[in-house]
Enzyme design. Sequence first.
Site, mmCIF file in Angstrom:
data_model
loop_
_atom_site.group_PDB
_atom_site.id
_atom_site.type_symbol
_atom_site.label_atom_id
_atom_site.label_comp_id
_atom_site.label_asym_id
_atom_site.label_seq_id
_atom_site.Cartn_x
_atom_site.Cartn_y
_atom_site.Cartn_z
ATOM 1 N N GLU A 26 0.885 -1.166 0.000
ATOM 2 C CA GLU A 26 0.000 0.000 0.000
ATOM 3 C C GLU A 26 0.918 1.210 0.000
ATOM 4 O OE1 GLU A 26 -3.223 -0.102 -0.097
ATOM 5 O OE2 GLU A 26 -3.724 -2.117 0.593
ATOM 6 N N CYS A 37 -2.325 8.785 2.877
ATOM 7 C CA CYS A 37 -1.934 8.276 1.554
ATOM 8 C C CYS A 37 -2.995 8.588 0.506
ATOM 9 C CB CYS A 37 -1.668 6.786 1.634
ATOM 10 S SG CYS A 37 -3.034 5.906 2.373
ATOM 11 N N GLU A 70 3.711 13.332 -4.349
ATOM 12 C CA GLU A 70 3.035 13.372 -3.061
ATOM 13 C C GLU A 70 3.798 14.299 -2.117
ATOM 14 O OE1 GLU A 70 3.249 9.626 -0.863
ATOM 15 O OE2 GLU A 70 1.093 9.866 -0.555
HETATM 16 P P1 NAP Z 1 8.589 4.660 4.547
HETATM 17 O O1 NAP Z 1 9.780 5.476 4.758
HETATM 18 O O2 NAP Z 1 8.460 3.884 3.313
HETATM 19 O O3 NAP Z 1 8.481 3.717 5.829
HETATM 20 C C1 NAP Z 1 7.454 2.789 6.028
HETATM 21 C C2 NAP Z 1 7.944 1.667 6.905
HETATM 22 O O4 NAP Z 1 8.970 0.953 6.234
HETATM 23 C C3 NAP Z 1 8.562 2.130 8.224
HETATM 24 O O5 NAP Z 1 8.249 1.206 9.232
HETATM 25 C C4 NAP Z 1 10.043 2.114 7.887
HETATM 26 O O6 NAP Z 1 10.870 2.019 9.020
HETATM 27 C C5 NAP Z 1 10.122 0.875 7.045
HETATM 28 N N1 NAP Z 1 11.308 0.776 6.200
HETATM 29 C C6 NAP Z 1 12.097 1.774 5.706
HETATM 30 N N2 NAP Z 1 13.102 1.270 4.983
HETATM 31 C C7 NAP Z 1 12.962 -0.081 4.999
HETATM 32 C C8 NAP Z 1 13.688 -1.170 4.428
HETATM 33 N N3 NAP Z 1 14.778 -0.979 3.691
HETATM 34 N N4 NAP Z 1 13.247 -2.429 4.654
HETATM 35 C C9 NAP Z 1 12.146 -2.653 5.390
HETATM 36 N N5 NAP Z 1 11.426 -1.672 5.969
HETATM 37 C C10 NAP Z 1 11.827 -0.397 5.762
HETATM 38 O O7 NAP Z 1 7.254 5.511 4.607
HETATM 39 P P2 NAP Z 1 6.823 6.564 5.704
HETATM 40 O O8 NAP Z 1 7.654 7.773 5.490
HETATM 41 O O9 NAP Z 1 6.815 5.925 7.026
HETATM 42 O O10 NAP Z 1 5.299 6.817 5.290
HETATM 43 C C11 NAP Z 1 4.933 7.755 4.338
HETATM 44 C C12 NAP Z 1 4.591 7.082 3.020
HETATM 45 O O11 NAP Z 1 3.698 5.980 3.196
HETATM 46 C C13 NAP Z 1 3.876 8.003 2.087
HETATM 47 O O12 NAP Z 1 4.433 7.906 0.803
HETATM 48 C C14 NAP Z 1 2.424 7.495 2.075
HETATM 49 O O13 NAP Z 1 1.682 7.747 0.955
HETATM 50 C C15 NAP Z 1 2.584 6.049 2.305
HETATM 51 N N6 NAP Z 1 1.385 5.512 2.952
HETATM 52 C C16 NAP Z 1 0.532 4.752 2.223
HETATM 53 C C17 NAP Z 1 -0.630 4.231 2.792
HETATM 54 C C18 NAP Z 1 -1.596 3.380 2.000
HETATM 55 O O14 NAP Z 1 -2.513 2.811 2.563
HETATM 56 N N7 NAP Z 1 -1.447 3.238 0.710
HETATM 57 C C19 NAP Z 1 -0.914 4.482 4.127
HETATM 58 C C20 NAP Z 1 -0.020 5.270 4.849
HETATM 59 C C21 NAP Z 1 1.133 5.767 4.245
HETATM 60 P P3 NAP Z 1 11.350 3.307 9.878
HETATM 61 O O15 NAP Z 1 10.577 4.477 9.419
HETATM 62 O O16 NAP Z 1 11.046 2.873 11.231
HETATM 63 O O17 NAP Z 1 12.810 3.473 9.640
#
Ligand code: NAP
Length: 496
Positions: free
Chosen positions: A251, A285, A384
């Site tokens: 997602e 999101c 975004e």
């Molecule tokens: P993110 O940086 O992609 O992080 C999401 C999760 O992945 C966090 O728990 C993060 O850990 C972890 N992560 C980061 N690098 C990783 C790796 N190499 N391997 C495994 N896990 C890893 O996203 P975010 O900044 O938290 O969230 C914002 C984004 O999420 C936006 O683009 C938004 O649109 C999207 N989003 C989508 C939805 C949906 O339903 N489609 C819902 C909510 C958010 P840490 O942060 O703990 O380091």
Amino acid sequence: MRSELYIGGRWISPIKGGTFDVVNPATEDVIHKLPAATAEDVDAAVAAARRAFDKDGWPKLSGAQRAAYLRAIADGIRVRQQEIARLEVIDNGKPLPEAAWDIANAAGCFDYFAGLAEQRDNDRGEPIKLSDARFTSRAVKEPIGVAGAIIPWNYPLLMAAWKVAPALVAGCTVVLKPAELTSLTALELAIADEAKLPPGVLNVVTGSGSVAGQAIVDHKGVDKLAFTGSGPVGSKIMTAAARDIKRVSLELGGKSPFVVFDDADIDEAVEWIMFGIFWNQGQVCSATSRVLVQDGIYGELLRRLVEETRKITIGNGLEDGILLGPLVSKRQHEQVLGAIEAARAAGATVACGGRRPDGFERGYFLEPTVLTDVPLGSDAWREEIFGPVLCIRPFSDENEAIELANESRFGLAAAVMSKDDVRAERVAAAFRAGIVWINCSQPTFTEAPWGGYKESGIGRELGYWGLENYLETKQITKFVTEEPWGWYMKPSEAAQ
Ligand code: NAP
Ligand code: MG
């Protein structure tokens, strides 16, 4: 507040003993420290989940038995709803009423999937009509195995529930890694412990994405990865999953359009537009961050939108009457401010907002922002921003609106507003998006599928579709006639 990892039904310190800071985004104060899990801790969590799946019989329980645990978890969350909601506010920044809504919904999600589990007890497998009457066949659903769930910081407990509840109901066991920025409430999910959930069925490891998250993604003992977060990390996870053919659901982000026709009621439209972009500080999101308004009402709607946006009360989410809290982190605050500056440099006009509000020297606060004259090729229109920043532009006819709406590499959500139901349905059908709203924006229901087209993801969460994310399909075919099969015949018989 919890301070340990939850692995195999026990609270334990990480093997290497590191910690990270928990920061309140409204005050910038460090309010707690949490364990930073490493690959060794993830290994222990996966081993516990494997034991619960392979040996201790979680997948063998009936749906009703699994449902009873989920209902107990839902009750446990509800009993502590206010306390957990306050944890969400000091961790994520969102206003308390929004956090309370999230927590109630997380409990509701466990209840909903418990209901699906009970229904599945009557499910003996779907019969398949075969072209050969000598056989009968049916398709049964079975759990995939150990699921690694990795979630973002915008709806911490709710995103955990969206993954943990269907996974457990399916019969999977789970290793959950919350975002480093917001891990407090995921640890509270160990309410599961009070619900007597068998050890290892749910494990929660806190830590960074690059270490703990990556260790889950790379672990051979994990059969399925369920991820919500950014596109680049989603892409990395899908690439890594390809090595062992792990099942993946993603997602990801969006840049969702909201098309308003000139027969719409302007006040109603303004309310839905604001809800669609300022709820949760725009860190949603599915936020409808690109608004397209038909030119007959564009000027008046923009005037009303700016007037109402200026009235939004900003402040610490724990205070009464706050509609907009701080962004989640310093980095997010800098990124969103940077995106606004880049939009201005590209030629956009800041109709309102665009800066740190007066009187807020501390905390990651930002005024709700409306941008006009945003060039179609600019990052502000295409990428975004994930903050309270709306781009709005006029259009003249339906075809132009559909074309502009679909001109995106994302396809998570899209909304249309019109009193002409035939037109609204036509536009809804034309949208290339996984979630379409007519005469509203953002209502979200546990019963309905959630997920995106194009680069917004793969697979669907929630509803029966969400359960399917954690299920394999097995074909069972039986030979049911007394007739010999006749493929292998002795040469002597063949000669006759
Ligand atoms: P993110 O940086 O992609 O992080 C999401 C999760 O992945 C966090 O728990 C993060 O850990 C972890 N992560 C980061 N690098 C990783 C790796 N190499 N391997 C495994 N896990 C890893 O996203 P975010 O900044 O938290 O969230 C914002 C984004 O999420 C936006 O683009 C938004 O649109 C999207 N989003 C989508 C939805 C949906 O339903 N489609 C819902 C909510 C958010 P840490 O942060 O703990 O380091
Ligand atoms: Mg925090």
